[in-house]
Design a protein around this motif. Structure first.
Motif, PDB file in Angstrom:
ATOM      1  N   LYS A  18       8.013  67.281  17.164  1.00  0.00           N
ATOM      2  CA  LYS A  18       9.089  66.472  17.955  1.00  0.00           C
ATOM      3  C   LYS A  18      10.615  66.842  17.500  1.00  0.00           C
ATOM      4  N   LEU A  19      11.313  66.119  17.091  1.00  0.00           N
ATOM      5  CA  LEU A  19      12.569  66.494  16.721  1.00  0.00           C
ATOM      6  C   LEU A  19      12.848  67.203  15.341  1.00  0.00           C
ATOM      7  N   LEU A  20      11.743  67.058  14.483  1.00  0.00           N
ATOM      8  CA  LEU A  20      11.641  67.906  13.398  1.00  0.00           C
ATOM      9  C   LEU A  20      10.346  68.517  13.177  1.00  0.00           C
ATOM     10  N   ARG A  78       7.136  69.990  12.503  1.00  0.00           N
ATOM     11  CA  ARG A  78       5.780  69.520  11.447  1.00  0.00           C
ATOM     12  C   ARG A  78       4.494  70.021  11.593  1.00  0.00           C
ATOM     13  N   ARG A 103       0.632  72.163  29.034  1.00  0.00           N
ATOM     14  CA  ARG A 103       1.487  71.244  29.557  1.00  0.00           C
ATOM     15  C   ARG A 103       2.809  72.065  30.159  1.00  0.00           C
ATOM     16  N   ARG A 133       8.972  72.462  36.581  1.00  0.00           N
ATOM     17  CA  ARG A 133      10.581  72.873  36.377  1.00  0.00           C
ATOM     18  C   ARG A 133      10.053  74.452  35.606  1.00  0.00           C
ATOM     19  N   THR A 182      25.811  75.749  37.730  1.00  0.00           N
ATOM     20  CA  THR A 182      25.197  74.710  38.447  1.00  0.00           C
ATOM     21  C   THR A 182      24.559  73.883  37.586  1.00  0.00           C
ATOM     22  N   ILE A 237      16.533  71.029  40.245  1.00  0.00           N
ATOM     23  CA  ILE A 237      16.043  71.792  39.366  1.00  0.00           C
ATOM     24  C   ILE A 237      15.890  73.365  39.917  1.00  0.00           C
ATOM     25  N   ASP A 287      16.739  72.937  26.490  1.00  0.00           N
ATOM     26  CA  ASP A 287      16.891  71.614  26.900  1.00  0.00           C
ATOM     27  C   ASP A 287      15.661  70.912  26.330  1.00  0.00           C
ATOM     28  N   TYR A 288      14.501  71.460  26.161  1.00  0.00           N
ATOM     29  CA  TYR A 288      13.146  70.699  25.660  1.00  0.00           C
ATOM     30  C   TYR A 288      13.422  70.654  24.081  1.00  0.00           C
ATOM     31  N   PHE A 290      16.097  70.567  22.131  1.00  0.00           N
ATOM     32  CA  PHE A 290      17.409  69.852  21.690  1.00  0.00           C
ATOM     33  C   PHE A 290      17.438  68.473  22.513  1.00  0.00           C
ATOM     34  N   PHE A 291      17.320  68.655  23.698  1.00  0.00           N
ATOM     35  CA  PHE A 291      17.858  67.508  24.608  1.00  0.00           C
ATOM     36  C   PHE A 291      16.564  66.560  24.444  1.00  0.00           C
ATOM     37  N   ALA A 292      15.392  67.076  24.733  1.00  0.00           N
ATOM     38  CA  ALA A 292      14.098  66.179  24.642  1.00  0.00           C
ATOM     39  C   ALA A 292      13.730  65.863  23.592  1.00  0.00           C
ATOM     40  N   GLN A 293      13.973  66.545  22.474  1.00  0.00           N
ATOM     41  CA  GLN A 293      13.707  66.439  21.126  1.00  0.00           C
ATOM     42  C   GLN A 293      12.057  66.608  21.091  1.00  0.00           C
ATOM     43  N   ASN A 294      11.832  67.832  21.589  1.00  0.00           N
ATOM     44  CA  ASN A 294      10.376  68.406  21.774  1.00  0.00           C
ATOM     45  C   ASN A 294      10.257  69.648  21.136  1.00  0.00           C
TER      46      ASN A 294
END
Lengths: 297, 412
Positions: free
Chosen positions: A47-49, A51, A62, A68, A240, A246, A257-258, A260-264
């Motif tokens: 996720k964020l870190l 593992r 997924r 998108r 834009t 999207i 985005d995924y 850093f923003f979505a932390q995934n």
């Protein structure tokens, strides 16, 4: 003192080899190592870190089920075809025109090359204003009297990617023109004279003689354009931010985005691995044809 | 020569380090408060902190939370932590805490009796992970507001709506007068937030909790939520002519009477204040869209990364105390347009809209917000869906609802 042994192959040009060690290390650790690390972690549910918790191909399933991402891929294809075709065609035509021994050639060359001095962010902002229906081109034309004139590519989902391509072409074509011009100047003057003696029309000389002779220049140009296509990101962000909705998303933005923003991180890594894969699919057969063939021939 | 110079430079820095008074510590604080009203509010915090003899080094990052959070997180994980940083309390910093990168504030909290002064209690719960407190909530921000321009409704010749339904009914008249009925900026979180507000207002508190807290995907795909999507469709039609990106530009459309209204959190109020507008006279606010008067207890909080420097660690404690100080709370929240996190402060100078919010808070009609209930990953998927939904008029309600239910099914 003379040394009768053959000098060790490894020690020949020692200075040059020592000097290239930092670059070799950078290439191995940063590029190859970083790539391997990214691919490895794309099979985890980080996720964020990061593992090491493997989940198989889940991130990829997924990814390919996400609307998108599919929109991003489609946009990249459209953008890629447009920038490849138009920057080559326009760049070559401009170069051919400049090559007619016209006056003020330097001035024109400077004007055409100037946009390249701007970053994509600045280019994007400039064109965001130009294409804004309330302030830009549409407003100016309407104020001139054509009140029904409508030109708002950045606010229309179905054509927004073309609006972004306009800015990209404006920025990048000048460089292509210069490369082409250098290529044209490299053609021996005698070829032109011979063609003229034989009474071959100018356009035929270009298409059948000059362009085939410029093959190396075209290959260089192609690589530069292709690299620019895959990594397009800042231009979209400035113009834009992927909108409306999207509609103008691109793969590089999905990755960012995924991650850093979505932390995934896992999802972002899976997407960047797919980007790498697409580059590999294009580059490997081409490189094989281009460089591999010569050994046998 | 070179060595000499370096040695001299080193000696000079060392001397500076020892010479500086121990009390005046520079503490870098990062945040994303950059719009007019927000900047005025954060200046109050800086002033209060500087008054303690320390120095607030402002680390504002423009471009709202979406841009700022990745920068903050990569600084913390990359080994260059700031002194303190803003996050929305909830799950944004969850993994940073679990990785042991954030400072445990439990001792300070016990000493200062935070559990007694912070209200509602759910705020501190959002800061608590495994029984330890890791952040200081500074304000309560609620999304549940509809901001209306009195001027726009006068111009269109329709009475001020009292709730969402009347607002939708007034939309054709507004459009006829050349006014955009609803301003929704292009940033993805705005569309997503507007939907969540509609869910709590049109669907009701229970429906909201069932979807986001219990993550009941079957319910999210069912007929009750279909009603919410119908309302979102109205909003989409009313917003179709908004050609702005940032939320404060959209708020500005309402301030100048170019748009009828905006669904936006109470931070929009700071913009109205900076523009010199009066609540009730120039603009009207409807909490809970006038349908379901609840307030979500989202908001901002400060987290403190674990630092090695003892002086800075001390300054972190001072900052944490300063943030919860009653005087700071009042000064900051009045400028910000948000509600204070303490119930015992005097807010006589608050305007109409803030008083409405305080009354709802006093009644206890509070719900947790999506920042507290969903992971950032699910939030982002939701944003992608709703920004597409708002920008694409031909996306059907059934398709949108099905995708929404899928997101809820895989949400964590």
């Amino acid at each position: 003192m003379s040394n009768s042994e053959r000098p060790n192959q490894l020690l020949r040009n020692l200075n040059a080899k020592v000097a290239s060690i930092p670059m070799i290390l950078t290439a191995l650790v940063v590029f190859v190592g970083g790539t391997a690390w990214t691919v490895l972690y794309s099979f985890t549910n980080s996720k964020l870190l990061p593992r090491l918790n493997f989940v198989g191909l889940d991130q990829y399933y997924r990814l390919w089920a996400t609307p998108r991402w599919l929109v991003s891929i489609e946009n990249l294809l459209i953008y890629g075809v447009i920038s490849l075709v138009f920057s080559l065609v326009i760049g070559f035509i401009l170069a051919a025109l400049l090559d007619q021994k016209i006056r003020f050639e330097d001035t024109f060359r400077t004007i055409f090359l100037y946009p390249f001095a701007l970053s994509f962010i600045v280019t994007g902002l400039v064109w965001q204003w130009l294409l804004n229906p309330d302030f830009g081109i549409q407003r100016v034309v309407r104020d001139l009297g054509w009140t029904n004139f409508s030109f708002d590519p950045l606010y229309n989902s179905s054509i927004v990617i073309y609006g972004i391509s306009i800015a990209a072409l404006w920025q990048g074509t000048g460089l292509i023109m210069c490369l082409m011009l250098a290529g044209l100047r490299g053609i021996d003057e005698d070829i032109w004279k011979a063609a003229r003696v034989d009474g071959i029309p100018m356009w035929k000389t270009y298409v059948f003689i000059i362009i085939p002779m410029m093959r190396p220049v075209f290959i260089t140009t192609l690589v530069i354009i292709a690299a620019g296509i895959v990594k397009v990101y800042d231009l979209v962000v400035a113009q834009t931010s992927g909108g409306p909705g999207i509609a103008s998303e691109v793969p590089a933005k999905y990755v960012y985005d995924y991650m850093f923003f979505a932390q995934n991180l896992g999802q972002g890594f899976a997407a960047s691995t797919m980007m790498l894969l697409s580059v590999v699919i294009v580059i490997v057969p081409w490189a094989y044809l281009e460089f591999g063939g010569k050994k046998h021939g | 020569m070179r060595y000499k110079f370096q040695a001299a430079a080193f000696a000079a820095t060392a001397a500076l380090n020892f010479a500086g008074p121990a009390a005046a510590t520079d503490l870098e604080v990062t945040h994303w408060w950059t719009s007019g009203g927000e900047a005025a509010a954060v200046a109050e915090l800086a002033k209060a902190f500087d008054a303690t003899g320390n120095h607030w080094v402002d680390g504002a990052i423009a471009g709202s939370g979406g841009t700022a959070r990745p920068i903050m997180i990569s600084r913390i994980t990359g080994g260059d932590p700031m002194g303190a940083t803003q996050f929305n309390h909830g799950r944004q910093a969850e993994e940073l805490v679990q990785a042991g990168l954030m400072r445990d504030l439990t001792d300070l909290a016990t000493k200062e009796k935070w559990t007694e002064i912070v209200r509602p209690k759910s705020l501190l719960d959002s800061c608590t992970i495994d029984g330890k407190i890791y952040c200081v909530p500074v304000n309560i921000h609620s999304w549940q507001w509809l901001w209306l321009s009195n001027e726009a409704f006068q111009k269109a010749g329709v009475p001020m709506p009292k709730d969402w339904n009347e607002f939708v009914a007034a939309a054709p008249a507004l459009e006829k007068a050349g006014i955009i009925p609803l301003a929704v900026g292009g940033q993805p979180w705005q569309a997503s937030g507007a939907f969540d507000v509609l869910l709590a207002a049109v669907g009701g508190t229970d429906a909201f909790l069932k979807v986001y807290k219990e993550k009941d995907a079957k319910f999210a795909g069912g007929p009750e939520i279909a009603k919410v999507f119908k309302a979102a469709d109205d909003a989409r039609k009313m917003a179709k002519n908004t050609n702005v990106q940032d939320w404060n530009q959209a708020t500005n459309l309402v301030i100048t009477g170019k748009a009828g209204g905006q669904i936006m959190g109470d931070w929009a109020q700071g913009e109205f204040q900076v523009a010199g507008k009066t609540a009730g006279k120039d603009y009207t606010c409807l909490p809970g869209l006038g349908l379901n008067e609840v307030i979500a207890t989202g908001g901002d909080a400060f987290y403190f990364p674990l630092l090695k420097d003892a002086d800075k660690a001390k300054a972190q404690e001072v900052l944490a105390e300063t943030l919860l100080d009653p005087k700071t709370q009042v000064a900051f929240n009045l400028k910000k347009g948000s509600l204070p996190v303490r119930g015992d402060v005097d807010l006589n100078t608050a305007n109409d809209c803030m008083k409405k919010g305080l009354a709802i808070l006093a009644k206890g009609a509070v719900i947790p917000w999506t920042d507290q209930l969903l992971s950032q990953d699910s939030q982002k998927q939701k944003e992608d869906l709703f920004s597409e939904f708002f920008a694409k008029p031909d996306m059907t309600l059934e398709e949108a609802q099905k995708r929404f239910a899928d997101i809820i099914a895989s949400a964590d």
